[in-house]
Write a protein that holds these residues in place. Structure first.
Motif, PDB file in Angstrom:
ATOM      1  N   GLN A  51      22.716  40.999  42.285  1.00  0.00           N
ATOM      2  CA  GLN A  51      23.418  41.651  43.386  1.00  0.00           C
ATOM      3  C   GLN A  51      24.282  40.689  44.206  1.00  0.00           C
ATOM      4  OE1 GLN A  51      20.993  43.906  46.104  1.00  0.00           O
ATOM      5  NE2 GLN A  51      22.771  44.943  46.957  1.00  0.00           N
ATOM      6  N   ALA A  52      23.776  39.524  44.540  1.00  0.00           N
ATOM      7  CA  ALA A  52      24.555  38.582  45.363  1.00  0.00           C
ATOM      8  C   ALA A  52      25.820  38.120  44.636  1.00  0.00           C
ATOM      9  CB  ALA A  52      23.698  37.381  45.748  1.00  0.00           C
ATOM     10  N   VAL A  53      25.725  37.875  43.338  1.00  0.00           N
ATOM     11  CA  VAL A  53      26.906  37.461  42.563  1.00  0.00           C
ATOM     12  C   VAL A  53      27.900  38.614  42.477  1.00  0.00           C
ATOM     13  CG1 VAL A  53      27.750  36.743  40.290  1.00  0.00           C
ATOM     14  CG2 VAL A  53      25.661  35.741  41.225  1.00  0.00           C
ATOM     15  N   TYR A  54      27.423  39.821  42.227  1.00  0.00           N
ATOM     16  CA  TYR A  54      28.306  40.979  42.187  1.00  0.00           C
ATOM     17  C   TYR A  54      29.036  41.122  43.527  1.00  0.00           C
ATOM     18  CZ  TYR A  54      26.552  43.017  37.761  1.00  0.00           C
ATOM     19  OH  TYR A  54      26.248  43.294  36.448  1.00  0.00           O
ATOM     20  N   LEU A  55      28.319  40.926  44.618  1.00  0.00           N
ATOM     21  CA  LEU A  55      28.937  41.036  45.942  1.00  0.00           C
ATOM     22  C   LEU A  55      30.023  39.987  46.145  1.00  0.00           C
ATOM     23  CD1 LEU A  55      25.899  41.794  48.256  1.00  0.00           C
ATOM     24  CD2 LEU A  55      27.951  43.209  47.972  1.00  0.00           C
ATOM     25  N   ARG A  56      29.748  38.754  45.768  1.00  0.00           N
ATOM     26  CA  ARG A  56      30.755  37.693  45.934  1.00  0.00           C
ATOM     27  C   ARG A  56      31.975  37.964  45.076  1.00  0.00           C
ATOM     28  NH1 ARG A  56      26.339  33.818  45.270  1.00  0.00           N
ATOM     29  NH2 ARG A  56      27.524  32.819  43.614  1.00  0.00           N
ATOM     30  N   TYR A  57      31.762  38.356  43.828  1.00  0.00           N
ATOM     31  CA  TYR A  57      32.869  38.659  42.927  1.00  0.00           C
ATOM     32  C   TYR A  57      33.710  39.807  43.488  1.00  0.00           C
ATOM     33  CZ  TYR A  57      35.335  40.356  38.781  1.00  0.00           C
ATOM     34  OH  TYR A  57      36.299  40.789  37.905  1.00  0.00           O
ATOM     35  N   ALA A  58      33.064  40.892  43.884  1.00  0.00           N
ATOM     36  CA  ALA A  58      33.792  42.054  44.401  1.00  0.00           C
ATOM     37  C   ALA A  58      34.544  41.702  45.680  1.00  0.00           C
ATOM     38  CB  ALA A  58      32.833  43.220  44.644  1.00  0.00           C
ATOM     39  N   ALA A  59      33.951  40.888  46.532  1.00  0.00           N
ATOM     40  CA  ALA A  59      34.631  40.489  47.770  1.00  0.00           C
ATOM     41  C   ALA A  59      35.887  39.682  47.465  1.00  0.00           C
ATOM     42  CB  ALA A  59      33.686  39.696  48.663  1.00  0.00           C
ATOM     43  N   ALA A  66      33.142  44.554  53.217  1.00  0.00           N
ATOM     44  CA  ALA A  66      32.522  45.874  53.400  1.00  0.00           C
ATOM     45  C   ALA A  66      32.790  46.769  52.192  1.00  0.00           C
ATOM     46  CB  ALA A  66      33.046  46.530  54.678  1.00  0.00           C
ATOM     47  N   GLU A  67      34.004  46.735  51.690  1.00  0.00           N
ATOM     48  CA  GLU A  67      34.338  47.517  50.504  1.00  0.00           C
ATOM     49  C   GLU A  67      33.566  46.987  49.290  1.00  0.00           C
ATOM     50  OE1 GLU A  67      38.232  49.265  48.142  1.00  0.00           O
ATOM     51  OE2 GLU A  67      38.494  47.570  49.497  1.00  0.00           O
ATOM     52  N   ALA A  68      33.434  45.668  49.211  1.00  0.00           N
ATOM     53  CA  ALA A  68      32.669  45.063  48.117  1.00  0.00           C
ATOM     54  C   ALA A  68      31.222  45.557  48.147  1.00  0.00           C
ATOM     55  CB  ALA A  68      32.720  43.541  48.213  1.00  0.00           C
ATOM     56  N   GLN A  69      30.633  45.582  49.330  1.00  0.00           N
ATOM     57  CA  GLN A  69      29.252  46.059  49.492  1.00  0.00           C
ATOM     58  C   GLN A  69      29.133  47.503  49.011  1.00  0.00           C
ATOM     59  OE1 GLN A  69      26.562  44.268  50.807  1.00  0.00           O
ATOM     60  NE2 GLN A  69      25.234  45.987  50.353  1.00  0.00           N
ATOM     61  N   ARG A  99      30.472  47.760  33.218  1.00  0.00           N
ATOM     62  CA  ARG A  99      30.517  48.927  34.113  1.00  0.00           C
ATOM     63  C   ARG A  99      31.010  48.496  35.496  1.00  0.00           C
ATOM     64  NH1 ARG A  99      26.882  53.833  34.705  1.00  0.00           N
ATOM     65  NH2 ARG A  99      26.526  53.385  32.519  1.00  0.00           N
ATOM     66  N   PHE A 100      30.453  47.415  36.002  1.00  0.00           N
ATOM     67  CA  PHE A 100      30.810  46.910  37.333  1.00  0.00           C
ATOM     68  C   PHE A 100      32.281  46.499  37.407  1.00  0.00           C
ATOM     69  CE2 PHE A 100      31.059  42.898  39.882  1.00  0.00           C
ATOM     70  CZ  PHE A 100      31.089  43.499  41.128  1.00  0.00           C
ATOM     71  N   THR A 101      32.750  45.723  36.444  1.00  0.00           N
ATOM     72  CA  THR A 101      34.126  45.231  36.509  1.00  0.00           C
ATOM     73  C   THR A 101      35.141  46.355  36.304  1.00  0.00           C
ATOM     74  OG1 THR A 101      34.039  44.501  34.190  1.00  0.00           O
ATOM     75  CG2 THR A 101      33.576  42.846  35.901  1.00  0.00           C
ATOM     76  N   ARG A 102      34.782  47.387  35.549  1.00  0.00           N
ATOM     77  CA  ARG A 102      35.676  48.539  35.415  1.00  0.00           C
ATOM     78  C   ARG A 102      35.844  49.242  36.762  1.00  0.00           C
ATOM     79  NH1 ARG A 102      33.784  52.560  31.888  1.00  0.00           N
ATOM     80  NH2 ARG A 102      31.791  51.524  31.739  1.00  0.00           N
ATOM     81  N   VAL A 103      34.747  49.413  37.486  1.00  0.00           N
ATOM     82  CA  VAL A 103      34.815  50.058  38.804  1.00  0.00           C
ATOM     83  C   VAL A 103      35.645  49.200  39.761  1.00  0.00           C
ATOM     84  CG1 VAL A 103      33.477  50.782  40.824  1.00  0.00           C
ATOM     85  CG2 VAL A 103      32.676  51.355  38.530  1.00  0.00           C
ATOM     86  N   VAL A 104      35.412  47.902  39.768  1.00  0.00           N
ATOM     87  CA  VAL A 104      36.181  47.007  40.650  1.00  0.00           C
ATOM     88  C   VAL A 104      37.661  47.070  40.294  1.00  0.00           C
ATOM     89  CG1 VAL A 104      36.579  44.595  41.322  1.00  0.00           C
ATOM     90  CG2 VAL A 104      34.240  45.468  41.173  1.00  0.00           C
ATOM     91  N   SER A 105      37.980  47.046  39.016  1.00  0.00           N
ATOM     92  CA  SER A 105      39.387  47.093  38.592  1.00  0.00           C
ATOM     93  C   SER A 105      40.066  48.391  39.028  1.00  0.00           C
ATOM     94  CB  SER A 105      39.503  46.924  37.081  1.00  0.00           C
ATOM     95  OG  SER A 105      39.117  45.617  36.720  1.00  0.00           O
ATOM     96  N   VAL A 106      39.362  49.503  38.913  1.00  0.00           N
ATOM     97  CA  VAL A 106      39.913  50.781  39.364  1.00  0.00           C
ATOM     98  C   VAL A 106      40.126  50.733  40.877  1.00  0.00           C
ATOM     99  CG1 VAL A 106      39.366  53.228  39.703  1.00  0.00           C
ATOM    100  CG2 VAL A 106      39.028  52.171  37.470  1.00  0.00           C
ATOM    101  N   ARG A 107      39.173  50.181  41.575  1.00  0.00           N
ATOM    102  CA  ARG A 107      39.258  50.104  43.033  1.00  0.00           C
ATOM    103  C   ARG A 107      40.411  49.207  43.476  1.00  0.00           C
ATOM    104  NH1 ARG A 107      34.826  51.865  46.106  1.00  0.00           N
ATOM    105  NH2 ARG A 107      35.538  51.947  48.235  1.00  0.00           N
ATOM    106  N   VAL A 108      40.620  48.099  42.771  1.00  0.00           N
ATOM    107  CA  VAL A 108      41.712  47.189  43.097  1.00  0.00           C
ATOM    108  C   VAL A 108      43.042  47.881  42.849  1.00  0.00           C
ATOM    109  CG1 VAL A 108      42.900  45.092  42.363  1.00  0.00           C
ATOM    110  CG2 VAL A 108      40.439  45.050  42.721  1.00  0.00           C
ATOM    111  N   GLY A 109      43.115  48.577  41.718  1.00  0.00           N
ATOM    112  CA  GLY A 109      44.359  49.253  41.358  1.00  0.00           C
ATOM    113  C   GLY A 109      45.466  48.236  41.102  1.00  0.00           C
ATOM    114  N   GLY A 110      46.505  48.669  40.465  1.00  0.00           N
ATOM    115  CA  GLY A 110      47.638  47.783  40.232  1.00  0.00           C
ATOM    116  C   GLY A 110      47.255  46.518  39.499  1.00  0.00           C
ATOM    117  N   CYS A 111      48.032  45.508  39.695  1.00  0.00           N
ATOM    118  CA  CYS A 111      47.857  44.261  38.969  1.00  0.00           C
ATOM    119  C   CYS A 111      47.663  43.101  39.935  1.00  0.00           C
ATOM    120  CB  CYS A 111      49.093  44.039  38.094  1.00  0.00           C
ATOM    121  SG  CYS A 111      49.120  42.469  37.252  1.00  0.00           S
TER     122      CYS A 111
END
Length: 174
Positions: A51-59, A66-69, A99-111
């Motif tokens: 979880q902590a690594v996922y949070l840092r990556y998403a942030a 907050a969005e990363a959380q 699964r996680f990186t696909r969700v993050v990529s969709v959330r980021v959108g664009g390039c």
């Protein structure tokens, strides 16, 4: 923050209102899933470790803690419903990371520049190593790869960036 629901499944403290259910792994129905004791134990251990690594990556990718959380909670919540199937995969960590990186990529959108310039696995290798600060061994564990595979991805990403930089700067040789 994940909260343990009376059914012993991990439930996010906030709703996953902006995550598409097919990417998050089943939406709110996941909270009704009752995992077998061994599955629940392995799921909770997985979440505790990653979880902590996922949070840092998403942030880093999203630019908003907050969005990363919110994203991490939603993905891990959805993963609870899919955990028995993930355990049948050769690498549950790889399944979860995908699964996680696909969700993050969709959330980021664009390039984003790095993820637009490199294949996703190479961009993630650079992010985990140099932005999140993981050792190659820990990054390999998070992504569900062998350390040798992760190191090869990292080296190929660095080589590709170096080659691109050469063409961008076009430094003539005498």
């Amino acid at each position: 923050m994940l909260v343990v629901h009376p059914s012993h499944t991990a439930v996010p403290a906030r709703a996953q209102d902006r995550i598409h259910p097919s990417l998050a792994g089943g939406g709110c129905d996941a909270s009704a899933t009752v995992l077998a004791e061994a599955e629940r134990t392995s799921y909770e251990a997985f979440c505790s470790r990653q979880q902590a690594v996922y949070l840092r990556y998403a942030a880093v990718r999203l630019g908003d803690p907050a969005e990363a959380q919110e994203v991490v909670e939603a993905v891990l919540h959805g993963l609870a419903a899919a955990w028995p199937l993930a355990l049948r995969d050769p690498s549950p960590a790889a399944t979860a990371w995908d699964r996680f990186t696909r969700v993050v990529s969709v959330r980021v959108g664009g390039c984003q520049s790095l993820h637009g310039a490199l294949p996703p696995a190479q961009a993630d290798a650079l992010m985990l190593r140099y932005r999140v600060g993981l050792s190659p061994g820990r990054a390999a564990e998070v992504t569900g790869r062998l350390e040798e595979e992760f190191t090869a991805l990292l080296h190929s990403a660095l080589r590709q960036i170096t080659d691109s930089a050469h063409y961008l700067w076009h430094i003539p040789t005498r």
